[in-house]
Design a protein around this motif. Structure first.
Motif, mmCIF file in Angstrom:
data_model
loop_
_atom_site.group_PDB
_atom_site.id
_atom_site.type_symbol
_atom_site.label_atom_id
_atom_site.label_comp_id
_atom_site.label_asym_id
_atom_site.label_seq_id
_atom_site.Cartn_x
_atom_site.Cartn_y
_atom_site.Cartn_z
ATOM 1 N N LEU A 26 61.723 75.813 119.611
ATOM 2 C CA LEU A 26 61.266 76.742 118.112
ATOM 3 C C LEU A 26 59.871 76.562 116.733
ATOM 4 N N LYS A 27 59.614 75.117 116.900
ATOM 5 C CA LYS A 27 59.132 75.209 115.827
ATOM 6 C C LYS A 27 59.197 75.535 114.637
ATOM 7 N N LEU A 28 59.856 75.356 114.033
ATOM 8 C CA LEU A 28 60.759 75.168 112.777
ATOM 9 C C LEU A 28 60.110 74.583 111.514
ATOM 10 N N PRO A 29 59.645 74.716 110.208
ATOM 11 C CA PRO A 29 58.342 74.613 108.828
ATOM 12 C C PRO A 29 59.560 73.349 109.224
ATOM 13 N N LYS A 30 57.756 72.682 108.900
ATOM 14 C CA LYS A 30 58.724 70.984 109.144
ATOM 15 C C LYS A 30 59.308 71.095 107.862
ATOM 16 N N TYR A 31 59.032 71.157 106.258
ATOM 17 C CA TYR A 31 59.597 71.338 105.284
ATOM 18 C C TYR A 31 60.850 71.852 105.668
ATOM 19 N N ILE A 32 61.749 72.683 106.210
ATOM 20 C CA ILE A 32 63.202 72.468 107.183
ATOM 21 C C ILE A 32 63.183 71.125 107.804
ATOM 22 N N ILE A 33 62.871 70.445 108.450
ATOM 23 C CA ILE A 33 62.785 69.807 109.246
ATOM 24 C C ILE A 33 63.192 68.591 108.914
ATOM 25 N N ASP A 34 62.198 67.943 107.658
ATOM 26 C CA ASP A 34 62.228 66.881 106.136
ATOM 27 C C ASP A 34 63.489 66.897 105.177
ATOM 28 N N GLU A 35 63.796 68.685 104.385
ATOM 29 C CA GLU A 35 64.692 68.290 103.917
ATOM 30 C C GLU A 35 66.086 68.747 104.461
ATOM 31 N N PHE A 36 66.633 69.365 106.217
ATOM 32 C CA PHE A 36 67.734 68.908 107.055
ATOM 33 C C PHE A 36 67.970 67.208 107.208
ATOM 34 N N HIS A 37 66.652 66.539 107.750
ATOM 35 C CA HIS A 37 66.667 65.058 107.841
ATOM 36 C C HIS A 37 67.543 64.312 106.610
ATOM 37 N N SER A 38 66.860 64.907 105.616
ATOM 38 C CA SER A 38 66.469 63.978 103.734
ATOM 39 C C SER A 38 68.375 64.367 103.137
ATOM 40 N N GLY A 39 68.077 65.330 103.318
ATOM 41 C CA GLY A 39 70.064 65.662 103.004
ATOM 42 C C GLY A 39 71.414 64.623 104.347
ATOM 43 N N LYS A 40 71.053 63.734 105.404
ATOM 44 C CA LYS A 40 71.460 63.258 105.905
ATOM 45 C C LYS A 40 71.841 61.731 105.542
ATOM 46 N N VAL A 41 72.931 61.686 105.977
ATOM 47 C CA VAL A 41 73.297 60.263 105.707
ATOM 48 C C VAL A 41 73.113 58.834 107.046
ATOM 49 N N PHE A 42 72.339 57.933 107.176
ATOM 50 C CA PHE A 42 72.170 57.876 108.688
ATOM 51 C C PHE A 42 72.808 56.340 108.536
ATOM 52 N N ASP A 43 74.109 57.095 109.214
ATOM 53 C CA ASP A 43 75.131 55.854 109.485
ATOM 54 C C ASP A 43 75.050 55.377 111.291
ATOM 55 N N ASP A 44 76.005 54.646 111.642
ATOM 56 C CA ASP A 44 76.089 54.738 112.955
ATOM 57 C C ASP A 44 76.357 55.780 114.071
ATOM 58 N N ASP A 45 76.858 56.622 113.030
ATOM 59 C CA ASP A 45 76.631 57.970 114.267
ATOM 60 C C ASP A 45 75.797 58.379 114.513
ATOM 61 N N ALA A 46 74.624 58.485 113.199
ATOM 62 C CA ALA A 46 73.988 59.404 113.029
ATOM 63 C C ALA A 46 72.693 58.678 113.640
ATOM 64 N N HIS A 47 72.397 57.059 114.272
ATOM 65 C CA HIS A 47 71.659 56.113 114.354
ATOM 66 C C HIS A 47 72.269 56.919 116.961
ATOM 67 N N LYS A 48 73.497 56.948 116.584
ATOM 68 C CA LYS A 48 74.171 57.163 118.478
ATOM 69 C C LYS A 48 73.096 58.969 118.333
ATOM 70 N N ASN A 49 72.904 59.601 117.441
ATOM 71 C CA ASN A 49 73.287 60.868 117.772
ATOM 72 C C ASN A 49 71.518 61.603 118.135
ATOM 73 N N LEU A 50 70.635 60.005 117.261
ATOM 74 C CA LEU A 50 69.461 60.488 117.549
ATOM 75 C C LEU A 50 69.161 59.502 118.299
ATOM 76 N N ILE A 51 69.582 58.626 119.233
ATOM 77 C CA ILE A 51 69.308 58.297 120.530
ATOM 78 C C ILE A 51 69.479 59.480 121.704
ATOM 79 N N ASP A 52 70.882 60.362 121.449
ATOM 80 C CA ASP A 52 71.087 60.916 122.426
ATOM 81 C C ASP A 52 69.834 62.200 122.414
ATOM 82 N N ASN A 53 69.664 62.392 121.051
ATOM 83 C CA ASN A 53 68.806 64.289 121.512
ATOM 84 C C ASN A 53 66.966 63.357 121.404
ATOM 85 N N ASP A 54 66.801 62.500 121.607
ATOM 86 C CA ASP A 54 65.309 62.024 121.967
ATOM 87 C C ASP A 54 65.218 62.064 123.058
#
Length: 707
Positions: free
Chosen positions: A170-198
């Protein structure tokens, strides 16, 4: 309170209740634009919750071509009224605004390219829809019920954005990724999501025979690639629905061999700790982007839509060059990358700058400080002459030493010198005495002027501006250049009276340390450019008679306040082109004279009028390689004898000519001591900015000092 009669307490309660209701009504009325408190209360005194909403919001952006021969047509390059978000809205409620800047900077003879943005009045979003002028029927409101406006903008930079893991497609702007990332609450579910998407988790071993392991891993890899290609999104969480990969209750990876239907399971051999993940940025999918309001337009521009809010985007501008800056505090220059598919020169690429929220009044006290002698009786002025800035970095002309010419970038080098002197001197006022930009190398004058003024705005140093003969040779007229300079924070520049020749005729006063009475007057005059009748009077233009009359009248109006000052009042004058008396080189002077004096040939008697209003020191620019202070004596050995120091600031910009006799760029400083009614001056050079050059006392006890 307890001792007050009940009747008084009851009335006081009514009053407090009335005030509370009134405040609530004012807040609602102001937020709905029924009334505008800024029209009645200064912005500096208006509470933040009373700050007005924008009069209009931006809802769309478009970049269009226009044939060069038709570029004079105001409609050329502007989308049609029915184009863009929300379609056609009555003209007085919505319109397309074209930035009057050719994104190609005149590089094409065939076409020009313009950016336009569509605005919608705030009343439209409040439901105050007007009748359609064509049909005289009430406008159908269905298309605008969502009431979304642009609340953010991002620019893609594919060569950089694609380096982010998982963002290769997709080559999304880094600004969008950073902004989207900063708005996420990183709990155990988010951690699992990162693992599964890595995509790069490698410490997973499958306990199959070697040949089946290779075959299964190959099929898994191919399946993942095929899915990513088809959806053009970041791979989602593995699920059983695709028939290929699932995870059982024990955390085993289950693989289905599509050829023989055998299913094998395997254990993860290592723990995937959040601290061991190589990538912690979640790259949003197309669905994520849509939910978050992000939409791709063109030329690398991404727009984020949201509900009407105080920090929505309300202003858009274009600046050019990697060294571009935007000195306006409530504007943000997006430097993540230039606009794409714009055929400009490499050092003049187009960058977007945006304003969020309402327009700020820079004339309020916060951005327009009062000039005042400090408690020690001192006031310091830095004169900056002939910066000659360009659009883009510019090329050095006659740098010293000459060996530094190869690869020399004029504006960055000049700024380095200027900022060093600002750190050393810490002036109370900066005076720019003309040719801030070099018109022929500044196809976008705004970009060049912003670079010239940014050092002072960023340091909150008040500054004054006079125009030179090159300032208006770019994309802006003299009136536009002076208006732009005067509109910025910490600028004390003024356009001047409309009925007086030129732009930038004004006077500033510096208050005494213990009163509001003027201790110092500073006159600024427009010396224009070239002679209007070169056949009769060749060379440069001159200060006009009505300007000099204005000086006399202004001084007369100030006289009462000047007389109220208990110490000796001092006066100076600054402008660009020297007056003819600068040629009187048979008199003593301190400094260098390495080129001819290009003063006008016609003398309107400016020196005489300036002397009449008490000016003891005049300082100019224009002749880059002259930096002397000349003691000019008029009517010598007579009762009308008078003396005046005629000084040059010395050229400071590498983008302007130099090099006569190895002349080094320099800056001049004036220090006023109100206790002794003294004016002292010295210079600093680019070669040795730490060293002070040619210190001299020009005035003491309010009188010009002899050698």
């Amino acid at each position: 309170m307890l001792g007050l009669p009940r009747r008084w307490l009851r009335q006081l309660t009514y009053l407090i209740g009335f005030l509370i209701v009134a405040i609530i009504l004012l807040i609602v009325a102001n937020s709905s634009n029924v009334i505008k408190l800024q029209d009645y209360i200064p912005t500096s005194l208006t509470p933040s919750f009373f700050q007005p909403s924008a009069d209009s919001y931006i809802v769309d952006i478009s970049i269009n071509n226009c044939f060069a021969y038709n570029s004079g047509n105001k409609k050329c390059g502007i989308p049609g009224d029915s184009e863009g978000k929300y379609g056609k809205i009555p003209e007085d409620s919505s319109k397309w605004i074209k930035l009057d800047k050719d994104l190609l900077l005149g590089s094409s003879w065939i076409k020009k390219q313009f950016l336009s943005y569509k605005t919608v009045k705030s009343s439209v979003f409040l439901g105050a829809f007007e009748e359609d002028s064509d049909s005289n029927e009430k406008r159908d409101n269905n298309k605008i019920t969502e009431k979304l406006v642009i609340i953010d903008i991002a620019i893609s930079n594919p060569s950089q954005d694609s380096k982010i893991k998982g963002n290769e497609k997709l080559k999304l702007p880094k600004y969008i990724i950073d902004e989207f990332h900063s708005g996420k609450v990183f709990d155990d579910d988010a951690h699992k999501n990162l693992i599964d998407n890595d995509n790069d988790i490698k410490p997973i071993k499958i306990d199959l025979e070697k040949d089946k392991q290779n075959s299964a891993s190959t099929k898994l890899s191919e399946a993942a690639k095929q899915k990513e290609f088809e959806e053009n999104i970041q791979p989602q969480n593995p699920s059983k629905s695709d028939g290929s990969i699932e995870e059982n209750a024990d955390g085993d990876i289950v693989s289905e061999n599509q050829e023989d239907g055998d299913i094998k399971s395997s254990k993860r051999s290592v723990e995937t700790s959040r601290h061991e993940l190589e990538r912690m940025l979640y790259v949003p999918t197309k669905e994520d982007l849509a939910k978050d309001g992000w939409v791709y337009k063109s030329n690398g521009i991404w727009l984020r839509y949201g509900k009407v809010q105080a920090n929505a985007v309300t202003g858009i501008d274009i600046l050019f060059g990697e060294d571009a800056v935007d000195p306006r505090p409530n504007w943000n220059l997006i430097k993540d990358g230039p606009l794409r598919d714009i055929a400009t020169q490499p050092d003049k690429k187009a960058y977007l700058t945006v304003r969020k929220g309402d327009k700020v009044n820079y004339k309020q006290a916060k951005y327009s400080p009062v000039l005042k002698i400090n408690k020690n009786g001192k006031f310091k002025i830095l004169q900056v002459a002939d910066l000659h800035f360009s659009t883009g970095v510019g090329k050095c002309r006659d740098p010293v030493p000459s060996s530094s010419k190869k690869g020399c970038e004029a504006d960055p080098r000049t700024l380095k010198f200027l900022e060093k002197v600002l750190e050393l001197e810490k002036p109370d006022l900066v005076v720019l005495s003309g040719d801030q930009i070099f018109g022929e190398t500044a196809p976008d004058s705004e970009t060049a002027l912003f670079k010239a003024l940014h050092p002072f705005v960023s340091r909150k140093i008040p500054f004054a501006v006079t125009l030179g003969n090159h300032d208006h040779e770019g994309s802006l007229t003299k009136s536009e250049m002076m208006s732009l300079a005067a509109s910025l924070p910490y600028s004390l520049a003024q356009l001047g009276p409309e009925d007086i020749d030129g732009f930038g005729n004004y006077v500033l006063t510096v208050e005494g340390p213990a009163s509001h009475n003027p201790a110092l007057s500073l006159f600024f005059l427009d010396t224009h450019a070239y002679s209007q009748n070169p056949k009769v009077t060749p060379g440069y233009d001159w200060i006009k008679e009505n300007q000099l009359k204005w000086v006399e009248e202004t001084h007369a109006n100030m006289k009462k306040a000047i007389d109220a000052y208990t110490h000796i009042h001092l006066s100076m004058a600054f402008f660009h082109i020297p007056i003819p008396e600068y040629r009187n080189l048979h008199q003593p002077f301190i400094g260098e004279q390495k080129e001819g004096i290009t003063a006008p040939r016609y003398n309107t008697g400016a020196r005489s009028i300036l002397n009449k209003v008490g000016v003891k020191v005049v300082s100019v620019g224009h002749d880059h390689c002259n930096d002397y202070c000349l003691l000019d004596i008029a009517n010598k050995d007579s009762e009308e004898e008078n003396k005046m120091w005629l000084c040059y600031g010395g050229g400071s910009g590498e983008g302007g000519y130099g090099g006569y006799g190895g002349y080094i760029r320099r800056l001049r400083i004036y220090e006023i001591d109100s206790n002794n009614a003294e004016i002292k001056s010295w210079k600093r050079t680019e070669q040795e900015p730490d060293q002070i050059v040619d210190t001299q006392i020009l005035v003491t006890d309010g009188k010009v000092v002899n050698f």
